[in-house]
Design an enzyme around this catalytic site. Structure first.
Site, mmCIF file in Angstrom:
data_model
loop_
_atom_site.group_PDB
_atom_site.id
_atom_site.type_symbol
_atom_site.label_atom_id
_atom_site.label_comp_id
_atom_site.label_asym_id
_atom_site.label_seq_id
_atom_site.Cartn_x
_atom_site.Cartn_y
_atom_site.Cartn_z
ATOM 1 C CG ASN A 147 -0.103 4.675 2.542
ATOM 2 O OD1 ASN A 147 0.336 4.177 3.524
ATOM 3 N ND2 ASN A 147 0.250 5.461 1.582
ATOM 4 C CG ASP A 214 1.560 8.522 4.104
ATOM 5 O OD1 ASP A 214 1.856 9.538 3.444
ATOM 6 O OD2 ASP A 214 1.936 7.413 3.905
ATOM 7 C CG ASP A 244 -3.126 1.499 -3.368
ATOM 8 O OD1 ASP A 244 -2.514 1.104 -4.293
ATOM 9 O OD2 ASP A 244 -2.968 2.841 -2.848
ATOM 10 C CG HIS A 248 4.295 2.243 0.607
ATOM 11 N ND1 HIS A 248 5.843 2.575 0.519
ATOM 12 C CD2 HIS A 248 4.120 1.417 -0.518
ATOM 13 C CE1 HIS A 248 6.330 2.116 -0.520
ATOM 14 N NE2 HIS A 248 5.331 1.296 -1.127
ATOM 15 C CD GLU A 280 0.476 -1.762 -4.971
ATOM 16 O OE1 GLU A 280 0.975 -1.267 -5.958
ATOM 17 O OE2 GLU A 280 -0.047 -0.854 -4.019
#
Ligand code: CA
Length: 542
Positions: A147, A214, A244, A248, A280
Protein backbone atom coordinates in the site's frame (compact mmCIF):
# COMPACT_ATOMS: atom_id res chain seq x y z
CA UNK A 1 8.77 -53.51 5.90
CA UNK A 2 6.73 -56.42 7.24
CA UNK A 3 3.43 -55.99 9.04
CA UNK A 4 4.88 -56.66 12.46
CA UNK A 5 7.44 -53.90 12.00
CA UNK A 6 4.73 -51.48 10.87
CA UNK A 7 2.61 -52.37 13.88
CA UNK A 8 5.56 -51.84 16.19
CA UNK A 9 6.30 -48.48 14.63
CA UNK A 10 2.66 -47.47 14.96
CA UNK A 11 2.69 -48.48 18.61
CA UNK A 12 5.79 -46.41 19.26
CA UNK A 13 4.20 -43.43 17.53
CA UNK A 14 1.01 -43.95 19.54
CA UNK A 15 2.93 -44.06 22.82
CA UNK A 16 4.82 -40.89 21.92
CA UNK A 17 1.56 -39.22 20.89
CA UNK A 18 -0.27 -40.23 24.04
CA UNK A 19 2.68 -39.15 26.18
CA UNK A 20 2.55 -35.79 24.46
CA UNK A 21 -1.17 -35.67 25.15
CA UNK A 22 -0.83 -36.62 28.80
CA UNK A 23 1.76 -33.92 29.37
CA UNK A 24 -0.48 -31.51 27.52
CA UNK A 25 -3.73 -32.45 29.13
CA UNK A 26 -6.10 -32.37 32.05
CA UNK A 27 -9.10 -30.38 31.19
CA UNK A 28 -8.86 -31.72 27.69
CA UNK A 29 -9.90 -35.26 26.99
CA UNK A 30 -9.04 -37.46 24.13
CA UNK A 31 -10.21 -40.93 23.31
CA UNK A 32 -6.94 -42.33 22.11
CA UNK A 33 -5.51 -42.40 25.62
CA UNK A 34 -7.91 -45.07 26.73
CA UNK A 35 -7.78 -46.81 23.39
CA UNK A 36 -4.02 -47.12 23.51
CA UNK A 37 -4.10 -48.67 26.96
CA UNK A 38 -7.15 -50.87 26.49
CA UNK A 39 -7.09 -52.06 22.95
CA UNK A 40 -3.61 -51.45 21.70
CA UNK A 41 -2.10 -49.12 19.23
CA UNK A 42 -3.97 -50.27 16.16
CA UNK A 43 -7.01 -48.31 17.32
CA UNK A 44 -5.07 -45.13 17.95
CA UNK A 45 -6.62 -41.87 16.95
CA UNK A 46 -4.04 -40.54 14.56
CA UNK A 47 -3.29 -37.05 13.51
CA UNK A 48 -4.92 -36.46 10.17
CA UNK A 49 -3.14 -33.47 8.72
CA UNK A 50 -3.95 -32.75 5.11
CA UNK A 51 -1.25 -30.89 3.22
CA UNK A 52 -3.41 -28.14 1.75
CA UNK A 53 -4.05 -24.47 2.44
CA UNK A 54 -6.21 -25.11 5.48
CA UNK A 55 -3.65 -24.67 8.24
CA UNK A 56 -3.15 -23.51 11.81
CA UNK A 57 -1.13 -20.30 11.67
CA UNK A 58 1.03 -18.65 14.29
CA UNK A 59 1.59 -14.92 13.77
CA UNK A 60 5.12 -13.92 14.73
CA UNK A 61 6.51 -10.46 15.40
CA UNK A 62 10.15 -11.39 14.81
CA UNK A 63 11.41 -8.34 16.73
CA UNK A 64 9.91 -9.52 20.02
CA UNK A 65 10.03 -13.30 19.56
CA UNK A 66 13.45 -14.88 20.13
CA UNK A 67 16.89 -13.27 20.09
CA UNK A 68 19.51 -15.72 18.85
CA UNK A 69 22.61 -13.52 19.19
CA UNK A 70 22.11 -11.61 22.42
CA UNK A 71 21.67 -8.09 21.01
CA UNK A 72 18.20 -7.81 22.54
CA UNK A 73 16.29 -7.88 19.25
CA UNK A 74 14.50 -10.92 17.92
CA UNK A 75 15.78 -12.28 14.65
CA UNK A 76 15.21 -14.86 11.92
CA UNK A 77 17.67 -17.33 13.41
CA UNK A 78 15.69 -17.00 16.61
CA UNK A 79 12.52 -18.07 14.81
CA UNK A 80 14.42 -20.98 13.28
CA UNK A 81 15.58 -22.03 16.76
CA UNK A 82 12.01 -22.02 17.98
CA UNK A 83 10.41 -23.93 15.11
CA UNK A 84 10.24 -27.03 17.30
CA UNK A 85 8.19 -25.12 19.85
CA UNK A 86 5.84 -23.94 17.08
CA UNK A 87 5.60 -27.41 15.61
CA UNK A 88 4.98 -29.05 18.98
CA UNK A 89 2.09 -26.65 19.53
CA UNK A 90 0.52 -28.11 16.40
CA UNK A 91 0.91 -25.07 14.16
CA UNK A 92 1.68 -25.91 10.55
CA UNK A 93 1.93 -22.39 9.24
CA UNK A 94 3.62 -19.19 10.36
CA UNK A 95 2.90 -15.62 9.36
CA UNK A 96 5.97 -13.46 9.78
CA UNK A 97 5.20 -9.77 10.19
CA UNK A 98 7.39 -7.72 7.80
CA UNK A 99 10.95 -8.92 7.44
CA UNK A 100 12.02 -6.60 4.59
CA UNK A 101 14.48 -3.73 5.16
CA UNK A 102 12.75 -0.92 7.01
CA UNK A 103 13.38 2.14 9.15
CA UNK A 104 10.94 1.38 11.98
CA UNK A 105 10.84 -1.32 14.66
CA UNK A 106 7.55 -2.71 13.26
CA UNK A 107 8.88 -2.65 9.68
CA UNK A 108 5.57 -1.84 7.99
CA UNK A 109 7.35 0.82 5.92
CA UNK A 110 9.74 -0.83 3.56
CA UNK A 111 12.91 0.79 2.17
CA UNK A 112 14.03 -2.24 0.18
CA UNK A 113 11.65 -4.99 -0.87
CA UNK A 114 14.44 -7.29 -1.95
CA UNK A 115 16.45 -7.61 1.23
CA UNK A 116 15.95 -8.71 4.83
CA UNK A 117 16.07 -6.09 7.55
CA UNK A 118 19.58 -5.99 9.01
CA UNK A 119 18.24 -6.25 12.58
CA UNK A 120 16.66 -9.56 11.62
CA UNK A 121 19.52 -11.16 9.70
CA UNK A 122 20.32 -11.95 6.09
CA UNK A 123 18.64 -13.45 3.06
CA UNK A 124 20.61 -16.63 3.81
CA UNK A 125 19.14 -16.73 7.33
CA UNK A 126 15.71 -16.31 5.80
CA UNK A 127 16.23 -19.14 3.32
CA UNK A 128 17.41 -21.40 6.12
CA UNK A 129 14.34 -20.53 8.20
CA UNK A 130 12.05 -21.46 5.30
CA UNK A 131 13.95 -24.66 4.63
CA UNK A 132 13.80 -25.78 8.27
CA UNK A 133 10.12 -24.83 8.53
CA UNK A 134 9.32 -26.88 5.46
CA UNK A 135 11.10 -29.90 6.95
CA UNK A 136 8.57 -29.74 9.80
CA UNK A 137 5.60 -29.30 7.47
CA UNK A 138 5.27 -25.63 8.40
CA UNK A 139 4.41 -23.23 5.58
CA UNK A 140 5.73 -19.69 5.67
CA UNK A 141 3.59 -16.64 4.91
CA UNK A 142 5.19 -13.19 5.02
CA UNK A 143 3.76 -9.72 5.12
CA UNK A 144 3.91 -8.01 1.72
CA UNK A 145 3.26 -4.33 2.32
CA UNK A 146 2.41 -2.74 -1.03
CA UNK A 147 0.00 0.00 0.00
CA UNK A 148 2.89 2.32 0.83
CA UNK A 149 6.66 2.43 1.20
CA UNK A 150 8.89 4.23 3.63
CA UNK A 151 9.51 7.90 2.80
CA UNK A 152 13.17 6.85 2.69
CA UNK A 153 12.62 4.30 -0.07
CA UNK A 154 14.85 5.18 -3.03
CA UNK A 155 11.85 5.30 -5.36
CA UNK A 156 10.36 8.06 -3.25
CA UNK A 157 13.53 10.02 -2.53
CA UNK A 158 14.50 9.91 -6.25
CA UNK A 159 11.02 11.07 -7.29
CA UNK A 160 11.08 13.94 -4.76
CA UNK A 161 14.54 14.96 -5.92
CA UNK A 162 13.31 15.01 -9.51
CA UNK A 163 10.21 17.07 -8.65
CA UNK A 164 12.31 19.60 -6.75
CA UNK A 165 14.39 20.16 -9.87
CA UNK A 166 11.40 20.34 -12.22
CA UNK A 167 10.88 23.85 -13.60
CA UNK A 168 7.58 25.52 -12.70
CA UNK A 169 4.73 24.56 -14.98
CA UNK A 170 6.55 21.63 -16.57
CA UNK A 171 4.89 18.19 -16.43
CA UNK A 172 6.86 15.31 -14.85
CA UNK A 173 8.26 12.88 -17.41
CA UNK A 174 8.37 9.21 -16.38
CA UNK A 175 11.00 8.63 -19.04
CA UNK A 176 13.32 10.84 -17.01
CA UNK A 177 12.23 9.57 -13.60
CA UNK A 178 9.93 6.51 -13.62
CA UNK A 179 9.29 6.84 -9.89
CA UNK A 180 7.09 9.93 -10.30
CA UNK A 181 4.41 7.47 -11.44
CA UNK A 182 4.91 5.12 -8.47
CA UNK A 183 3.22 7.45 -5.98
CA UNK A 184 0.29 9.86 -5.87
CA UNK A 185 2.00 13.19 -6.54
CA UNK A 186 -0.11 16.26 -7.08
CA UNK A 187 0.23 20.01 -7.38
CA UNK A 188 -2.80 20.28 -5.09
CA UNK A 189 -3.11 19.28 -1.48
CA UNK A 190 -5.97 16.98 -2.42
CA UNK A 191 -6.91 15.94 1.10
CA UNK A 192 -5.82 16.06 4.71
CA UNK A 193 -3.52 13.12 4.08
CA UNK A 194 -1.48 14.91 1.39
CA UNK A 195 1.89 16.25 2.49
CA UNK A 196 4.27 18.67 0.84
CA UNK A 197 7.40 17.43 -0.88
CA UNK A 198 9.91 19.58 0.95
CA UNK A 199 11.54 22.25 -1.20
CA UNK A 200 8.91 21.98 -3.95
CA UNK A 201 5.34 22.94 -4.78
CA UNK A 202 4.33 19.28 -4.98
CA UNK A 203 2.30 17.15 -2.59
CA UNK A 204 2.06 13.39 -2.07
CA UNK A 205 -0.49 11.11 -0.44
CA UNK A 206 0.36 9.43 2.86
CA UNK A 207 -2.92 8.11 4.16
CA UNK A 208 -1.45 6.39 7.23
CA UNK A 209 1.43 8.72 8.03
CA UNK A 210 3.54 11.41 6.33
CA UNK A 211 6.48 8.99 6.33
CA UNK A 212 4.50 6.27 4.54
CA UNK A 213 3.80 7.62 1.04
CA UNK A 214 1.05 5.69 -0.75
CA UNK A 215 2.00 3.72 -3.82
CA UNK A 216 -0.04 4.13 -7.02
CA UNK A 217 -0.87 0.51 -7.79
CA UNK A 218 -2.30 1.38 -11.19
CA UNK A 219 1.25 2.08 -12.42
CA UNK A 220 2.41 -0.73 -14.70
CA UNK A 221 6.13 -0.16 -14.13
CA UNK A 222 5.56 -0.41 -10.38
CA UNK A 223 3.54 -3.58 -10.80
CA UNK A 224 6.39 -5.16 -12.77
CA UNK A 225 8.78 -4.29 -9.91
CA UNK A 226 6.43 -5.79 -7.34
CA UNK A 227 6.06 -8.93 -9.45
CA UNK A 228 9.86 -9.29 -9.50
CA UNK A 229 9.88 -8.91 -5.72
CA UNK A 230 7.11 -11.49 -5.31
CA UNK A 231 9.08 -13.89 -7.47
CA UNK A 232 12.25 -13.33 -5.47
CA UNK A 233 10.52 -14.34 -2.21
CA UNK A 234 8.60 -17.21 -3.76
CA UNK A 235 11.86 -18.51 -5.21
CA UNK A 236 13.24 -18.50 -1.67
CA UNK A 237 10.41 -20.83 -0.70
CA UNK A 238 7.81 -18.44 0.69
CA UNK A 239 4.39 -20.12 0.53
CA UNK A 240 2.14 -17.11 0.76
CA UNK A 241 1.67 -13.41 1.37
CA UNK A 242 -0.32 -11.56 3.98
CA UNK A 243 -1.59 -8.45 2.24
CA UNK A 244 -1.45 -5.45 4.51
CA UNK A 245 -4.05 -2.68 4.29
CA UNK A 246 -5.83 -4.13 1.24
CA UNK A 247 -8.85 -1.84 1.56
CA UNK A 248 -6.58 1.20 1.41
CA UNK A 249 -4.84 0.56 -1.92
CA UNK A 250 -7.26 3.15 -3.21
CA UNK A 251 -9.54 4.54 -0.52
CA UNK A 252 -13.20 3.60 -1.07
CA UNK A 253 -12.54 1.77 -4.31
CA UNK A 254 -13.35 -1.90 -3.75
CA UNK A 255 -13.34 -2.68 -7.45
CA UNK A 256 -9.79 -1.39 -7.83
CA UNK A 257 -8.55 -3.01 -4.63
CA UNK A 258 -9.96 -6.45 -5.39
CA UNK A 259 -8.45 -6.22 -8.85
CA UNK A 260 -5.01 -5.50 -7.31
CA UNK A 261 -5.34 -8.54 -5.06
CA UNK A 262 -6.41 -10.66 -7.98
CA UNK A 263 -3.52 -9.48 -10.16
CA UNK A 264 -0.86 -10.38 -7.56
CA UNK A 265 -2.58 -13.64 -6.62
CA UNK A 266 -2.78 -14.85 -10.20
CA UNK A 267 0.83 -13.83 -10.82
CA UNK A 268 2.02 -15.81 -7.78
CA UNK A 269 -0.20 -18.81 -8.60
CA UNK A 270 1.58 -18.89 -11.93
CA UNK A 271 4.84 -19.50 -10.03
CA UNK A 272 3.49 -21.83 -7.35
CA UNK A 273 0.07 -23.38 -7.73
CA UNK A 274 -0.18 -23.94 -3.95
CA UNK A 275 0.42 -20.23 -3.30
CA UNK A 276 -1.70 -18.79 -0.49
CA UNK A 277 -2.83 -15.24 0.14
CA UNK A 278 -4.60 -13.78 3.16
CA UNK A 279 -5.66 -10.15 3.19
CA UNK A 280 -6.31 -7.53 5.81
CA UNK A 281 -9.69 -5.93 5.19
CA UNK A 282 -10.39 -4.40 8.59
CA UNK A 283 -14.10 -3.90 8.07
CA UNK A 284 -17.54 -5.33 8.70
CA UNK A 285 -18.72 -8.64 7.33
CA UNK A 286 -20.46 -7.20 4.28
CA UNK A 287 -17.25 -5.48 3.16
CA UNK A 288 -15.20 -8.61 3.76
CA UNK A 289 -17.67 -10.50 1.55
CA UNK A 290 -17.09 -7.98 -1.22
CA UNK A 291 -13.35 -8.61 -1.06
CA UNK A 292 -13.88 -12.36 -1.46
CA UNK A 293 -15.08 -11.45 -4.94
CA UNK A 294 -11.38 -10.83 -5.70
CA UNK A 295 -11.06 -14.60 -6.14
CA UNK A 296 -8.24 -14.65 -3.58
CA UNK A 297 -8.60 -17.33 -0.94
CA UNK A 298 -8.65 -15.67 2.49
CA UNK A 299 -9.70 -12.54 4.33
CA UNK A 300 -9.07 -12.15 8.03
CA UNK A 301 -12.37 -12.54 9.84
CA UNK A 302 -12.56 -9.24 11.71
CA UNK A 303 -16.17 -10.01 12.62
CA UNK A 304 -15.04 -12.52 15.26
CA UNK A 305 -11.87 -10.67 16.33
CA UNK A 306 -10.88 -8.08 18.91
CA UNK A 307 -12.41 -7.13 22.27
CA UNK A 308 -15.89 -6.55 20.80
CA UNK A 309 -15.74 -9.42 18.30
CA UNK A 310 -17.93 -12.49 18.50
CA UNK A 311 -15.33 -14.86 20.00
CA UNK A 312 -14.47 -12.70 23.01
CA UNK A 313 -18.12 -11.79 23.54
CA UNK A 314 -19.22 -15.43 23.43
CA UNK A 315 -16.37 -16.43 25.74
CA UNK A 316 -17.40 -13.93 28.38
CA UNK A 317 -21.08 -14.71 28.00
CA UNK A 318 -22.27 -11.56 26.22
CA UNK A 319 -23.14 -13.41 23.05
CA UNK A 320 -25.05 -16.69 22.99
CA UNK A 321 -23.53 -19.91 21.70
CA UNK A 322 -26.63 -20.31 19.53
CA UNK A 323 -25.89 -16.96 17.87
CA UNK A 324 -22.22 -17.85 17.52
CA UNK A 325 -22.87 -21.02 15.53
CA UNK A 326 -25.48 -19.16 13.45
CA UNK A 327 -22.79 -16.59 12.60
CA UNK A 328 -20.43 -19.40 11.56
CA UNK A 329 -23.07 -20.86 9.27
CA UNK A 330 -23.56 -17.35 7.90
CA UNK A 331 -19.88 -16.95 7.00
CA UNK A 332 -20.05 -20.24 5.20
CA UNK A 333 -23.02 -19.21 3.08
CA UNK A 334 -22.07 -15.60 2.47
CA UNK A 335 -18.33 -15.96 1.81
CA UNK A 336 -18.89 -18.96 -0.45
CA UNK A 337 -21.39 -16.93 -2.46
CA UNK A 338 -18.51 -14.62 -3.48
CA UNK A 339 -15.77 -17.24 -3.76
CA UNK A 340 -16.63 -20.91 -3.43
CA UNK A 341 -12.97 -21.74 -2.74
CA UNK A 342 -12.71 -19.29 0.16
CA UNK A 343 -10.85 -20.27 3.32
CA UNK A 344 -11.98 -18.25 6.33
CA UNK A 345 -9.12 -16.76 8.38
CA UNK A 346 -10.49 -16.35 11.90
CA UNK A 347 -8.41 -14.93 14.72
CA UNK A 348 -8.95 -13.37 18.13
CA UNK A 349 -6.25 -10.72 18.17
CA UNK A 350 -3.32 -9.52 16.12
CA UNK A 351 -0.50 -6.98 16.51
CA UNK A 352 -2.93 -4.04 16.22
CA UNK A 353 -5.23 -5.16 19.03
CA UNK A 354 -5.18 -5.45 22.80
CA UNK A 355 -4.42 -8.93 24.08
CA UNK A 356 -7.06 -11.56 24.92
CA UNK A 357 -5.98 -11.42 28.59
CA UNK A 358 -6.95 -7.75 28.72
CA UNK A 359 -10.21 -8.16 26.84
CA UNK A 360 -11.24 -10.95 29.23
CA UNK A 361 -10.04 -9.38 32.48
CA UNK A 362 -7.37 -12.10 32.81
CA UNK A 363 -10.08 -14.71 33.49
CA UNK A 364 -8.28 -17.91 32.59
CA UNK A 365 -11.42 -19.96 31.94
CA UNK A 366 -12.87 -17.30 29.62
CA UNK A 367 -9.52 -17.16 27.80
CA UNK A 368 -9.59 -20.93 27.32
CA UNK A 369 -13.20 -20.74 26.10
CA UNK A 370 -12.14 -18.15 23.53
CA UNK A 371 -9.40 -20.48 22.31
CA UNK A 372 -11.90 -23.34 21.97
CA UNK A 373 -14.34 -21.19 19.99
CA UNK A 374 -11.55 -20.16 17.61
CA UNK A 375 -10.19 -23.65 17.18
CA UNK A 376 -13.59 -25.13 16.35
CA UNK A 377 -14.06 -22.65 13.48
CA UNK A 378 -13.74 -23.45 9.81
CA UNK A 379 -10.80 -22.21 7.80
CA UNK A 380 -7.27 -21.37 8.90
CA UNK A 381 -7.15 -19.91 12.42
CA UNK A 382 -4.38 -17.43 13.20
CA UNK A 383 -2.94 -17.14 16.72
CA UNK A 384 -0.91 -14.06 17.61
CA UNK A 385 2.32 -15.04 19.37
CA UNK A 386 1.99 -14.87 23.14
CA UNK A 387 -1.76 -15.51 23.27
CA UNK A 388 -0.99 -19.15 24.04
CA UNK A 389 0.67 -18.05 27.29
CA UNK A 390 -1.88 -15.31 28.05
CA UNK A 391 0.46 -12.35 27.65
CA UNK A 392 -0.89 -8.89 28.47
CA UNK A 393 -1.00 -5.64 26.55
CA UNK A 394 -1.67 -2.16 27.88
CA UNK A 395 -3.73 0.75 26.59
CA UNK A 396 -3.82 1.90 23.00
CA UNK A 397 -0.10 2.24 22.34
CA UNK A 398 0.92 -0.20 19.60
CA UNK A 399 4.27 -1.02 21.21
CA UNK A 400 2.42 -2.32 24.26
CA UNK A 401 0.65 -4.89 22.08
CA UNK A 402 3.94 -6.29 20.79
CA UNK A 403 5.93 -7.09 23.92
CA UNK A 404 8.76 -9.57 24.35
CA UNK A 405 7.65 -13.18 24.38
CA UNK A 406 8.24 -14.77 27.80
CA UNK A 407 10.07 -18.02 27.15
CA UNK A 408 10.65 -18.69 30.81
CA UNK A 409 10.20 -16.96 34.15
CA UNK A 410 13.63 -18.12 35.29
CA UNK A 411 15.82 -18.52 32.20
CA UNK A 412 16.09 -15.31 30.15
CA UNK A 413 17.94 -16.94 27.25
CA UNK A 414 16.59 -15.59 23.99
CA UNK A 415 14.21 -13.12 25.60
CA UNK A 416 14.16 -9.91 23.59
CA UNK A 417 14.02 -6.36 24.93
CA UNK A 418 10.80 -5.75 22.99
CA UNK A 419 9.92 -2.37 21.45
CA UNK A 420 11.97 0.46 22.94
CA UNK A 421 8.98 2.77 23.33
CA UNK A 422 6.78 0.22 25.09
CA UNK A 423 5.78 1.07 28.64
CA UNK A 424 7.97 -0.64 31.20
CA UNK A 425 6.81 -3.19 33.74
CA UNK A 426 3.49 -4.15 32.18
CA UNK A 427 2.30 -6.91 34.51
CA UNK A 428 1.63 -10.37 33.12
CA UNK A 429 -0.86 -12.56 34.93
CA UNK A 430 0.43 -15.90 33.69
CA UNK A 431 3.72 -17.79 33.67
CA UNK A 432 6.29 -18.10 30.92
CA UNK A 433 6.18 -20.81 28.26
CA UNK A 434 8.63 -23.12 30.03
CA UNK A 435 6.58 -23.14 33.24
CA UNK A 436 3.27 -23.45 31.40
CA UNK A 437 4.51 -26.44 29.41
CA UNK A 438 5.00 -28.24 32.72
CA UNK A 439 1.57 -27.33 34.04
CA UNK A 440 -1.13 -29.58 32.56
CA UNK A 441 -3.81 -26.97 33.34
CA UNK A 442 -2.00 -24.06 31.70
CA UNK A 443 -3.39 -21.93 28.91
CA UNK A 444 -0.52 -23.12 26.73
CA UNK A 445 -1.41 -26.79 27.16
CA UNK A 446 -5.03 -25.95 26.51
CA UNK A 447 -4.06 -24.33 23.20
CA UNK A 448 -1.94 -27.34 22.40
CA UNK A 449 -4.82 -29.74 23.04
CA UNK A 450 -7.23 -27.58 21.03
CA UNK A 451 -4.90 -27.52 18.04
CA UNK A 452 -4.28 -31.23 18.45
CA UNK A 453 -8.02 -31.91 18.29
CA UNK A 454 -8.14 -29.83 15.13
CA UNK A 455 -5.26 -31.76 13.63
CA UNK A 456 -7.01 -35.06 14.34
CA UNK A 457 -10.27 -34.01 12.73
CA UNK A 458 -9.95 -32.37 9.31
CA UNK A 459 -13.72 -31.89 9.28
CA UNK A 460 -13.32 -29.03 11.78
CA UNK A 461 -11.50 -26.82 9.27
CA UNK A 462 -13.16 -28.02 6.10
CA UNK A 463 -16.59 -29.36 6.94
CA UNK A 464 -19.90 -27.99 5.79
CA UNK A 465 -21.82 -26.74 8.84
CA UNK A 466 -25.34 -27.76 9.75
CA UNK A 467 -26.91 -26.46 12.96
CA UNK A 468 -28.94 -29.01 14.95
CA UNK A 469 -31.67 -26.57 15.84
CA UNK A 470 -33.43 -28.88 18.29
CA UNK A 471 -30.27 -29.04 20.43
CA UNK A 472 -29.29 -25.39 20.06
CA UNK A 473 -30.57 -22.73 22.40
CA UNK A 474 -28.95 -19.90 24.35
CA UNK A 475 -25.49 -21.03 25.49
CA UNK A 476 -25.89 -24.58 24.26
CA UNK A 477 -25.25 -25.34 20.61
CA UNK A 478 -24.73 -28.47 18.54
CA UNK A 479 -23.62 -28.54 14.92
CA UNK A 480 -22.42 -31.12 12.46
CA UNK A 481 -19.60 -30.64 9.99
CA UNK A 482 -19.38 -32.84 6.95
CA UNK A 483 -16.22 -33.08 4.89
CA UNK A 484 -16.24 -35.44 1.93
CA UNK A 485 -18.09 -38.47 3.33
CA UNK A 486 -17.25 -37.93 6.98
CA UNK A 487 -19.44 -36.17 9.53
CA UNK A 488 -18.53 -35.02 13.04
CA UNK A 489 -20.63 -33.36 15.70
CA UNK A 490 -19.48 -30.41 17.78
CA UNK A 491 -21.29 -29.54 21.01
CA UNK A 492 -20.78 -26.24 22.80
CA UNK A 493 -21.54 -25.21 26.33
CA UNK A 494 -20.48 -21.59 26.81
CA UNK A 495 -22.44 -21.20 30.04
CA UNK A 496 -21.13 -21.39 33.60
CA UNK A 497 -23.42 -24.34 34.33
CA UNK A 498 -23.11 -28.02 33.71
CA UNK A 499 -25.55 -29.14 31.00
CA UNK A 500 -26.78 -32.44 29.62
CA UNK A 501 -27.65 -32.90 25.97
CA UNK A 502 -29.80 -35.81 24.83
CA UNK A 503 -28.30 -37.27 21.65
CA UNK A 504 -30.67 -40.27 21.42
CA UNK A 505 -32.94 -40.05 18.44
CA UNK A 506 -30.71 -37.54 16.66
CA UNK A 507 -28.17 -38.15 13.93
CA UNK A 508 -25.46 -38.05 16.62
CA UNK A 509 -26.85 -40.99 18.58
CA UNK A 510 -24.29 -43.49 17.31
CA UNK A 511 -21.32 -41.19 17.69
CA UNK A 512 -18.59 -41.39 20.33
CA UNK A 513 -16.53 -38.65 21.92
CA UNK A 514 -13.50 -37.85 19.75
CA UNK A 515 -12.12 -35.33 22.19
CA UNK A 516 -13.12 -32.34 24.23
CA UNK A 517 -11.87 -29.16 25.81
CA UNK A 518 -13.10 -27.93 29.14
CA UNK A 519 -11.94 -24.71 30.73
CA UNK A 520 -12.26 -25.88 34.32
CA UNK A 521 -10.73 -29.29 33.77
CA UNK A 522 -13.80 -31.49 34.36
CA UNK A 523 -14.55 -34.34 31.97
CA UNK A 524 -17.17 -34.45 29.25
CA UNK A 525 -18.94 -37.81 29.37
CA UNK A 526 -21.35 -39.68 27.15
CA UNK A 527 -23.49 -42.53 28.44
CA UNK A 528 -26.80 -43.96 27.26
CA UNK A 529 -27.08 -41.20 24.69
CA UNK A 530 -26.68 -38.39 27.19
CA UNK A 531 -23.78 -36.00 26.79
CA UNK A 532 -22.79 -34.33 30.05
CA UNK A 533 -20.86 -31.12 29.52
CA UNK A 534 -19.13 -29.18 32.30
CA UNK A 535 -19.17 -25.36 32.24
CA UNK A 536 -17.36 -23.71 29.32
CA UNK A 537 -16.62 -26.81 27.28
CA UNK A 538 -16.74 -28.08 23.72
CA UNK A 539 -16.89 -31.66 22.57
CA UNK A 540 -16.14 -33.25 19.21
CA UNK A 541 -18.15 -36.37 18.40
CA UNK A 542 -17.80 -38.85 15.60
CA1 CA B 1 19.20 -10.52 17.71
Amino acid sequence: MDNRFIRRMRRIIAVVLSAALITGMTGCGNKNMTQVSEKGADDEQELNIIDDNYRNYYEIFVYSFYDSDGDGTGDLNGVTEKLDYIHDMGFNGIWLMPVMQSTTYHKYDVVDYNSVDKEYGTLEDFERLVEEAHKLGIRVVIDFVINHTSSQHKWFTDACEYLRGLPDGEEPDAAQCPYVDYYHFSREKESGTYYQVSGSKWYYEGSFWSEMPDLDLSCDALKRELEATAKLWLDMGVDGFRMDAAMHFEENDKAFNTQVLNWLYEYCKGINEDFYMVSEVWANKATIEDYYASGTPSMFNFDVADAEGKIIKAARGNYKAANFVAAMAGYQTDYAAENEDYIDAPFITNHDMGRVANALMKDENDMKMACALLMMMNGSPFVYYGEEIGMSSSGKKDENKRLAFVWSDTDKTGMTNGPKDADKNIAFAFEGAEQQLEDPNSILNYYKSAIHLRNENPEIARGSIKIMEQLTKDNQAVITKTYEDSTIGIAYNTSDEKISIELSGTELENMDIRGYLSAGGESVTLSDGTLLMPPQSVCVLK
